[in-house]
Every structure is written in structure tokens, then in C-alpha cells.
Design a protein around this motif. Structure first.
Motif, PDB file in Angstrom:
ATOM      1  N   GLU A   1      -1.141  12.495   8.143  1.00 48.97           N
ATOM      2  CA  GLU A   1      -0.078  11.600   8.568  1.00 48.97           C
ATOM      3  C   GLU A   1      -0.650  10.330   9.207  1.00 48.97           C
ATOM      4  OE1 GLU A   1       1.281  15.862   8.959  1.00 48.97           O
ATOM      5  OE2 GLU A   1      -0.442  14.709   9.629  1.00 48.97           O
TER       6      GLU A   1
ATOM      7  N   GLN B   1       7.907  -0.582   8.830  1.00 50.73           N
ATOM      8  CA  GLN B   1       6.576  -0.102   8.443  1.00 50.73           C
ATOM      9  C   GLN B   1       6.447   1.402   8.718  1.00 50.73           C
ATOM     10  OE1 GLN B   1       3.483  -2.152  10.590  1.00 50.73           O
ATOM     11  NE2 GLN B   1       1.871  -1.403   9.262  1.00 50.73           N
TER      12      GLN B   1
ATOM     13  N   HIS C   1       8.456   3.416   6.150  1.00 48.64           N
ATOM     14  CA  HIS C   1       7.731   3.482   4.879  1.00 48.64           C
ATOM     15  C   HIS C   1       6.583   4.494   4.972  1.00 48.64           C
ATOM     16  CE1 HIS C   1       6.162   2.191   1.039  1.00 48.64           C
ATOM     17  NE2 HIS C   1       4.979   1.988   1.601  1.00 48.64           N
ATOM     18  N   ALA C   2       5.828   4.439   6.065  1.00 45.29           N
ATOM     19  CA  ALA C   2       4.717   5.377   6.264  1.00 45.29           C
ATOM     20  C   ALA C   2       5.218   6.817   6.280  1.00 45.29           C
ATOM     21  CB  ALA C   2       3.989   5.054   7.570  1.00 45.29           C
ATOM     22  N   ASN C   3       6.360   7.049   6.901  1.00 43.69           N
ATOM     23  CA  ASN C   3       6.910   8.395   6.982  1.00 43.69           C
ATOM     24  C   ASN C   3       7.309   8.913   5.600  1.00 43.69           C
ATOM     25  OD1 ASN C   3       7.587  10.656   8.598  1.00 43.69           O
ATOM     26  ND2 ASN C   3       9.735  10.095   8.487  1.00 43.69           N
ATOM     27  N   GLU C   4       7.848   8.035   4.770  1.00 43.57           N
ATOM     28  CA  GLU C   4       8.228   8.427   3.409  1.00 43.57           C
ATOM     29  C   GLU C   4       7.010   8.766   2.559  1.00 43.57           C
ATOM     30  OE1 GLU C   4      10.461   5.090   1.957  1.00 43.57           O
ATOM     31  OE2 GLU C   4      12.111   5.437   3.366  1.00 43.57           O
ATOM     32  N   ILE C   5       5.925   8.041   2.747  1.00 38.68           N
ATOM     33  CA  ILE C   5       4.730   8.198   1.915  1.00 38.68           C
ATOM     34  C   ILE C   5       3.824   9.331   2.394  1.00 38.68           C
ATOM     35  CG2 ILE C   5       2.662   7.031   1.012  1.00 38.68           C
ATOM     36  CD1 ILE C   5       5.353   5.900  -0.026  1.00 38.68           C
ATOM     37  N   ARG C   6       3.489   9.323   3.705  1.00 41.64           N
ATOM     38  CA  ARG C   6       2.494  10.275   4.223  1.00 41.64           C
ATOM     39  C   ARG C   6       2.953  11.101   5.410  1.00 41.64           C
ATOM     40  NH1 ARG C   6      -2.738   6.735   5.144  1.00 41.64           N
ATOM     41  NH2 ARG C   6      -3.275   8.547   6.383  1.00 41.64           N
TER      42      ARG C   6
END
Length: 188
Positions: free
Chosen positions: A5, A41, A44-49
Motif C-alpha cells: 500500500e 491523489q 487514486h492511490a487507494n483504488e490502485i494499491r
């Protein structure tokens, strides 16, 4: 230790210290100046990783944790106690002052919020264990938060946090029994 994460921290000193402790990427909120672009930001980070919120154990850190977790559902949480994050020679408190081992331990003990509360624990449980309104209540809450790695809370927020992180009644009772036994041992 590699962290999958992305870790949300307050500033560049926190990023530097975390990168010494683990292999991880961070997003810095720039303290409490967190804005819509940073929230975007983080989403987006939470959706990806996935995201771990890892802020200082003080009022501004808890405020940032609250803003991010309310804006970005599904974040995980890592906590340090004030003692673990205290600077040796000054009044500073922050992740940047913690030992590398403590940071690794906090990131290995991450909690994930779910959409609901388990409501397994009640206010009566907290009262019965001397966590509300007694002479040892604050000290016991501090020890409980440290043992369970959920951070320190006041009496009003403790029940919410215990249920929010799905701390079971069995885990709660085992932990509070250990704390009470330690108090008895200290008195002898």
C-alpha cells in the motif's frame, strides 16, 4: 519489508524515516494543509494499491487521519503511541522521531476499517473495566490503545474505535486482564 500500500504521512521527514524502515511509497499531506488535490491523489492511490494512513499521535495527526478516512473510504490505519513517537531531546512528537523497529511493528499491525461497526463491545464493558470515569481510566485507555495498536482515545471515542476496528470482546477482555494484572504486579 516491502509495503504494498501507499502510506499517507504528514511531511517529508516522515517519508524519509519510513523509507529508512521499509520499502514503501508515500503521499505527503503537507501537514494539516491537506487540500482537494491531495485527497484526489489519495483516492487514486487507494483504488490502485490501497492506502495506509500513518499520522503523528497528536491533535493535528488525528485531524488529518479523520479528514482522509472520511474522504477516502477503505483506508487502512497504522498507529504509534506518543511515547514511541517522542523526540529524545526536545518536545517534538512525530513519526520522524520513532525507531525503525517501531515503525516496522506499526506497519505490520495495520487495521482496516469496514463499512460498519461490529457493536460487540458496549459502554457497560468499558465502565466494568475501569476505562471510563475512574482514577485509573486515562492510564488504562493509554495502555489499551498501545497494546491493541489503535492509538490513544478519550473515553468518548474509545468505544467507537474499538468497534470500528472490529476488536472482539475476547481480544478486549484478554488485553484488559493483562493490563489489570500488570497494575497489580506494579503495586506489589
Amino acid at each position: 519489508m516491502k509495503v504494498k500500500e501507499i502510506i499517507v504521512v504528514e511531511g517529508k521527514d516522515d517519508t524519509a524515516k519510513i523509507k529508512q524502515a521499509v520499502d514503501a511509497d508515500t503521499i505527503e499531506t503537507n501537514g494539516s494543509a491537506i487540500n482537494a488535490d491531495i485527497i484526489k491523489q489519495i483516492k487514486h492511490a487507494n483504488e490502485i494499491r490501497g492506502v495506509i494512513i500513518f499520522t503523528d499521535p497528536d491533535y493535528p495527526g488525528e485531524r488529518i487521519r479523520h479528514i482522509v478516512s472520511n474522504s477516502v473510504p477503505g483506508c487502512k490505519h497504522a498507529f504509534l503511541s506518543k511515547a514511541e513517537a517522542k523526540a529524545k531531546h526536545d518536545k517534538g512528537i512525530g513519526i520522524e522521531h520513532a525507531s525503525l523497529a517501531t515503525i516496522r511493528q506499526a506497519l505490520a499491525s495495520v487495521y482496516e476499517l469496514s463499512s460498519g461497526y461490529n457493536n460487540e463491545l458496549t459502554k457497560e464493558d468499558l465502565l466494568a473495566c475501569g476505562l471510563l470515569g475512574g482514577p485509573k481510566a486515562k492510564d488504562r485507555r493509554q495502555k489499551l490503545g498501545l497494546e491493541l495498536r489503535i492509538g490513544y482515545t478519550n473515553g468518548k471515542q474509545l468505544l467507537k474505535r474499538l468497534n470500528m476496528f472490529h476488536i472482539t470482546k475476547a481480544t478486549f477482555k484478554q488485553t484488559i486482564e493483562r493490563i489489570v494484572q500488570e497494575e497489580k504486579n506494579e503495586q506489589q
